[in-house]
Design a protein around this motif. Structure first.
Motif, mmCIF file in Angstrom:
data_model
loop_
_atom_site.group_PDB
_atom_site.id
_atom_site.type_symbol
_atom_site.label_atom_id
_atom_site.label_comp_id
_atom_site.label_asym_id
_atom_site.label_seq_id
_atom_site.Cartn_x
_atom_site.Cartn_y
_atom_site.Cartn_z
ATOM 1 N N ASP A 1 0.827 -1.207 0.000
ATOM 2 C CA ASP A 1 0.000 0.000 0.000
ATOM 3 C C ASP A 1 0.865 1.262 0.000
ATOM 4 O OD1 ASP A 1 -2.537 -1.084 -0.090
ATOM 5 O OD2 ASP A 1 -2.712 -1.265 2.084
ATOM 6 N N PHE A 2 0.352 2.302 -0.648
ATOM 7 C CA PHE A 2 0.993 3.622 -0.707
ATOM 8 C C PHE A 2 0.198 4.533 0.214
ATOM 9 C CE2 PHE A 2 2.789 7.454 -2.133
ATOM 10 C CZ PHE A 2 3.824 7.208 -3.044
ATOM 11 N N ILE A 3 0.876 5.204 1.132
ATOM 12 C CA ILE A 3 0.208 6.029 2.142
ATOM 13 C C ILE A 3 0.180 7.490 1.703
ATOM 14 C CG2 ILE A 3 0.267 6.797 4.549
ATOM 15 C CD1 ILE A 3 1.813 4.230 5.213
ATOM 16 N N PHE A 4 -1.004 8.093 1.727
ATOM 17 C CA PHE A 4 -1.163 9.519 1.447
ATOM 18 C C PHE A 4 -1.602 10.221 2.742
ATOM 19 C CE2 PHE A 4 -1.418 7.660 -2.726
ATOM 20 C CZ PHE A 4 -0.736 8.575 -3.533
ATOM 21 N N VAL A 5 -0.921 11.296 3.059
ATOM 22 C CA VAL A 5 -1.097 11.983 4.338
ATOM 23 C C VAL A 5 -1.881 13.272 4.138
ATOM 24 C CG1 VAL A 5 0.090 12.914 6.352
ATOM 25 C CG2 VAL A 5 1.151 11.072 5.021
ATOM 26 N N HIS A 6 -3.003 13.392 4.832
ATOM 27 C CA HIS A 6 -3.851 14.584 4.755
ATOM 28 C C HIS A 6 -3.580 15.456 5.972
ATOM 29 C CE1 HIS A 6 -6.425 12.849 1.503
ATOM 30 N NE2 HIS A 6 -5.916 11.743 2.019
ATOM 31 N N VAL A 7 -3.144 16.684 5.733
ATOM 32 C CA VAL A 7 -2.744 17.588 6.816
ATOM 33 C C VAL A 7 -3.705 18.774 6.910
ATOM 34 C CG1 VAL A 7 -0.326 16.922 6.571
ATOM 35 C CG2 VAL A 7 -1.191 18.899 5.313
ATOM 36 N N HIS A 8 -3.486 19.592 7.939
ATOM 37 C CA HIS A 8 -4.345 20.762 8.181
ATOM 38 C C HIS A 8 -4.398 21.671 6.957
ATOM 39 C CE1 HIS A 8 -4.311 20.850 12.877
ATOM 40 N NE2 HIS A 8 -4.634 19.679 12.390
ATOM 41 N N GLY A 9 -5.619 22.097 6.630
ATOM 42 C CA GLY A 9 -5.824 23.125 5.624
ATOM 43 C C GLY A 9 -6.411 24.364 6.275
ATOM 44 N N HIS A 10 -7.496 24.887 5.700
ATOM 45 C CA HIS A 10 -8.112 26.106 6.219
ATOM 46 C C HIS A 10 -8.954 25.828 7.455
ATOM 47 C CE1 HIS A 10 -6.754 28.440 2.835
ATOM 48 N NE2 HIS A 10 -7.332 27.611 1.976
#
Length: 334
Positions: free
Chosen positions: A119-128
């Motif tokens: 699996d390839f991990i995508f990291v979702h970080v803080h936006g607005h």
């Protein structure tokens, strides 16, 4: 009967210190467990770790765009976030959640307690950041909450035609920072759901939210996102070897079956019950309940096990009875 507060803490048995014989030299102190290389146990080996020095690493990117990095030597989600933060020079607290094999905010691809070895991990970080005031005109807000296992609760599903669906400021993937000024960082999803449920009807309340930082092509209509989130939960890595993360102890390598088993069907049913009763989605919690019922034929024994192992949730009797019925239904289908 309260639903979520723990009734009491489990008592830990004390360990007696062995008496050292004068004629026997004291053994050297054990070496501390090392995170490098990662110690990995196998679920097929009851006698101990099958691969004590297997080096596992995973490709990872920031979901809104970045260079590809590799992370390894983690035993649970919190340690994974710290490895990611070190690679990208960000704070671990900035990570909202991770998805597997897609950079989009797709709730069916959330990283939970299992990662396929490819699996390839995508990291979702803080936006607005944003703030919204909502009138709770109906008993239910139509909001399903989950968390990332590291202190961040966020919106996983929005029911069509609900109060939240008619509130365009709230979207799938939004981190719930606070409700009426109460900071919710570190609060588990079931506690956030309980707080939302207990808000008085016909009154206004205020939520502060942080949306995930999105790439332009990752922005999809809210209806499409809700539809994806409401679809059947996929088991990550079905038919292949996966790494199951655990809160305590080393992660476990598992080979999942190609065919859907009755226990996975039961877990899906229990996960739906969690949503209807508590307003949360938590497939790992559903799995834990199914495992408690897996080899049990007496309801009283199952109810006692639920109280002993999952007493912190203080599930109502009717919920436990429905879980038992779901397990029996799935067991008959095998």
């Amino acid at each position: 009967m309260p639903i979520f507060k723990r009734s009491d803490e489990k008592k830990k048995a004390s360990l007696k210190r062995p008496v050292r014989q004068a004629s026997v030299p004291a053994p050297p102190p054990p070496k501390p467990a090392s995170l490098s290389p990662l110690n990995v146990a196998s679920s097929s080996d009851a006698g101990g770790p099958l691969h004590p020095h297997r080096d596992l690493s995973f490709h990872v990117q920031l979901a809104h765009g970045s260079a590809t990095k590799r992370v390894k030597d983690f035993r649970n989600v919190r340690e994974l976030y710290h490895r990611i933060s070190a690679e990208f020079n960000i704070s671990a607290a900035e990570i909202l959640f991770c998805t597997l094999n897609t950079h989009k905010v797709d709730m069916s691809k959330l990283l939970g307690g299992q990662i396929g070895l490819d699996d390839f991990i995508f990291v979702h970080v803080h936006g607005h950041s944003k703030e919204v005031t909502i009138n709770k005109s109906e008993p239910s807000l139509g909001l399903t909450v989950t968390d990332n296992g590291a202190g961040c609760a966020f919106v996983k599903k929005i029911k069509e035609s609900s109060i939240i669906c008619k509130t365009p400021e709230v979207s799938i993937g939004d981190h719930i920072v606070s409700i009426n000024g109460r900071n919710l960082y570190g609060t588990r999803h079931y506690e956030v759901a309980k707080l939302l449920k207990e808000l008085p009807q016909h009154c206004d309340f205020t939520m502060k939210l942080i949306e995930p930082h999105r790439a332009f092509d990752a922005i999809a209509p809210r209806a499409a996102a809700s539809k994806a989130a409401s679809s059947t939960e996929e088991t990550v890595g079905t038919g292949r070897t996966t790494l199951r993360l655990r809160a305590d102890g080393p992660p476990v390598l598992e080979t999942l079956p190609d065919e859907t088993t009755w226990t996975s069907e039961a877990s899906a049913l229990v996960d739906e019950l969690l949503e209807s009763f508590m307003g949360i989605r938590d497939i790992e919690l559903a799995d834990a309940m199914v495992q408690l019922a897996k080899d049990v034929t007496d309801y009283a024994i199952f109810a006692s096990a639920m109280e002993q192992e999952l007493g912190e949730f203080e599930f109502p009797d009717e919920f436990i009875a429905d879980v038992w019925a779901a397990v029996l239904q799935a067991r008959k289908s095998r």
